[in-house]
Design a protein around this motif. Structure first.
Motif, PDB file in Angstrom:
ATOM      1  N   CYS A  54       3.395  -7.109  26.216  1.00 16.02           N
ATOM      2  CA  CYS A  54       4.707  -6.502  25.995  1.00 16.02           C
ATOM      3  C   CYS A  54       4.913  -5.998  24.566  1.00 16.02           C
ATOM      4  CB  CYS A  54       5.817  -7.478  26.375  1.00 16.02           C
ATOM      5  SG  CYS A  54       5.812  -9.015  25.428  1.00 16.02           S
ATOM      6  N   GLU A  55       3.859  -6.020  23.759  1.00 14.00           N
ATOM      7  CA  GLU A  55       3.943  -5.513  22.377  1.00 14.00           C
ATOM      8  C   GLU A  55       2.643  -4.778  22.065  1.00 14.00           C
ATOM      9  OE1 GLU A  55       6.493  -8.625  19.885  1.00 14.00           O
ATOM     10  OE2 GLU A  55       4.654  -9.510  20.694  1.00 14.00           O
ATOM     11  N   ARG A  56       2.784  -3.651  21.392  1.00 12.55           N
ATOM     12  CA  ARG A  56       1.598  -2.866  21.110  1.00 12.55           C
ATOM     13  C   ARG A  56       1.837  -1.969  19.901  1.00 12.55           C
ATOM     14  NH1 ARG A  56      -1.191  -1.145  26.402  1.00 12.55           N
ATOM     15  NH2 ARG A  56      -1.203  -3.402  26.517  1.00 12.55           N
ATOM     16  N   GLY A  57       0.731  -1.583  19.259  1.00  6.95           N
ATOM     17  CA  GLY A  57       0.777  -0.630  18.155  1.00  6.95           C
ATOM     18  C   GLY A  57      -0.247   0.462  18.384  1.00  6.95           C
ATOM     19  N   TRP A  58       0.041   1.639  17.851  1.00  5.36           N
ATOM     20  CA  TRP A  58      -0.848   2.795  17.986  1.00  5.36           C
ATOM     21  C   TRP A  58      -1.045   3.454  16.630  1.00  5.36           C
ATOM     22  CZ3 TRP A  58       3.148   1.543  21.118  1.00  5.36           C
ATOM     23  CH2 TRP A  58       2.864   1.322  22.458  1.00  5.36           C
ATOM     24  N   ILE A  59      -2.215   4.049  16.488  1.00  5.82           N
ATOM     25  CA  ILE A  59      -2.560   4.817  15.295  1.00  5.82           C
ATOM     26  C   ILE A  59      -2.975   6.211  15.750  1.00  5.82           C
ATOM     27  CG2 ILE A  59      -4.179   5.036  13.350  1.00  5.82           C
ATOM     28  CD1 ILE A  59      -2.281   2.658  13.016  1.00  5.82           C
ATOM     29  N   ALA A  60      -2.414   7.230  15.117  1.00  8.94           N
ATOM     30  CA  ALA A  60      -2.856   8.603  15.348  1.00  8.94           C
ATOM     31  C   ALA A  60      -3.982   8.876  14.362  1.00  8.94           C
ATOM     32  CB  ALA A  60      -1.706   9.579  15.132  1.00  8.94           C
ATOM     33  N   GLU A  61      -5.062   9.465  14.870  1.00  7.31           N
ATOM     34  CA  GLU A  61      -6.259   9.646  14.052  1.00  7.31           C
ATOM     35  C   GLU A  61      -6.920  10.976  14.396  1.00  7.31           C
ATOM     36  OE1 GLU A  61      -8.998   6.105  12.918  1.00  7.31           O
ATOM     37  OE2 GLU A  61      -9.834   7.020  14.733  1.00  7.31           O
ATOM     38  N   HIS A  62      -7.427  11.642  13.373  1.00  7.90           N
ATOM     39  CA  HIS A  62      -8.154  12.902  13.552  1.00  7.90           C
ATOM     40  C   HIS A  62      -9.410  12.857  12.699  1.00  7.90           C
ATOM     41  CE1 HIS A  62      -8.925  17.248  12.640  1.00  7.90           C
ATOM     42  NE2 HIS A  62      -8.847  17.275  13.964  1.00  7.90           N
ATOM     43  N   GLU A  63     -10.565  12.950  13.365  1.00  7.09           N
ATOM     44  CA  GLU A  63     -11.861  12.949  12.679  1.00  7.09           C
ATOM     45  C   GLU A  63     -11.972  11.790  11.682  1.00  7.09           C
ATOM     46  OE1 GLU A  63     -12.410  16.908  11.123  1.00  7.09           O
ATOM     47  OE2 GLU A  63     -12.617  17.747  13.135  1.00  7.09           O
ATOM     48  N   GLY A  64     -11.547  10.605  12.119  1.00  5.66           N
ATOM     49  CA  GLY A  64     -11.651   9.417  11.289  1.00  5.66           C
ATOM     50  C   GLY A  64     -10.543   9.230  10.270  1.00  5.66           C
ATOM     51  N   GLN A  65      -9.648  10.192  10.165  1.00 10.58           N
ATOM     52  CA  GLN A  65      -8.525  10.101   9.216  1.00 10.58           C
ATOM     53  C   GLN A  65      -7.277   9.635   9.953  1.00 10.58           C
ATOM     54  OE1 GLN A  65     -10.373  10.352   6.293  1.00 10.58           O
ATOM     55  NE2 GLN A  65      -8.590  11.408   5.502  1.00 10.58           N
ATOM     56  N   ARG A  66      -6.693   8.571   9.465  1.00  9.47           N
ATOM     57  CA  ARG A  66      -5.440   8.094  10.053  1.00  9.47           C
ATOM     58  C   ARG A  66      -4.303   9.018   9.639  1.00  9.47           C
ATOM     59  NH1 ARG A  66      -7.710   3.381   7.565  1.00  9.47           N
ATOM     60  NH2 ARG A  66      -8.543   1.909   9.079  1.00  9.47           N
TER      61      ARG A  66
END
Length: 160
Positions: A54-66
């Motif tokens: 019921c809890e989660r986190g996400w990271i947006a990433e492009h070509e290894g760059q956050r």
């Protein structure tokens, strides 16, 4: 921005998140070091004790760059809280914020929450416009002195 992945948060993301939040908020709004400390505490608590059902986190990433982050945490059985929503300046205005917001609210809906809440500051105009455009409602605002500056804090809510 093409080929941006939205992936799960890992504990190894903590230093980047603390640094980016601290630096970007200091540059944009004059926040003091207490903000980075708060972000670190939130992340330490999440990494050491969140319930992945019921809890989660996400990271947006492009070509290894956050490029950004967003988190869904439990307030109570019916209510989730959106936390640590961040996009680096070069990733803004390209729809990535909406993708992150959709991932977070979609997860909360699927986890059985009836609503989500968040707090932010009035000065985050683009984020507030995104919330409003996606069905969030402003519950209230009040002047505060936080992180070494005077701000107008806002509370928002959405029914899922």
């Amino acid at each position: 921005m093409k080929d941006v992945q939205i992936r799960p948060f890992y504990a190894s993301d903590v230093p980047w998140l603390v640094e980016r939040h601290g630096t970007l908020y200091a540059q944009a709004e004059g926040f003091d070091a207490s903000f980075g400390t708060l972000v670190g505490q939130i992340l330490d608590d999440f990494a050491s004790g969140h319930d992945p059902t019921c809890e989660r986190g996400w990271i947006a990433e492009h070509e290894g760059q956050r490029l950004g982050s967003i988190f869904c945490v439990k307030l109570d059985e019916q209510t989730a809280k959106l936390r640590l929503f961040l996009l680096v300046p070069e990733a803004r205005g390209q729809g990535l914020g909406k993708r992150l917001l959709d991932a977070c609210t979609g997860f909360a809906r699927g986890a059985g929450y009836a609503e989500m809440q968040l707090w932010t500051h009035e000065s985050h105009r683009e984020a507030c416009a995104l919330y409003r455009a996606n069905g969030w409602h402003l519950l209230g605002s009040k002047p505060v002195h936080s992180f070494g500056v005077n701000l107008v804090e806002q509370s928002w809510k959405i029914r899922l």
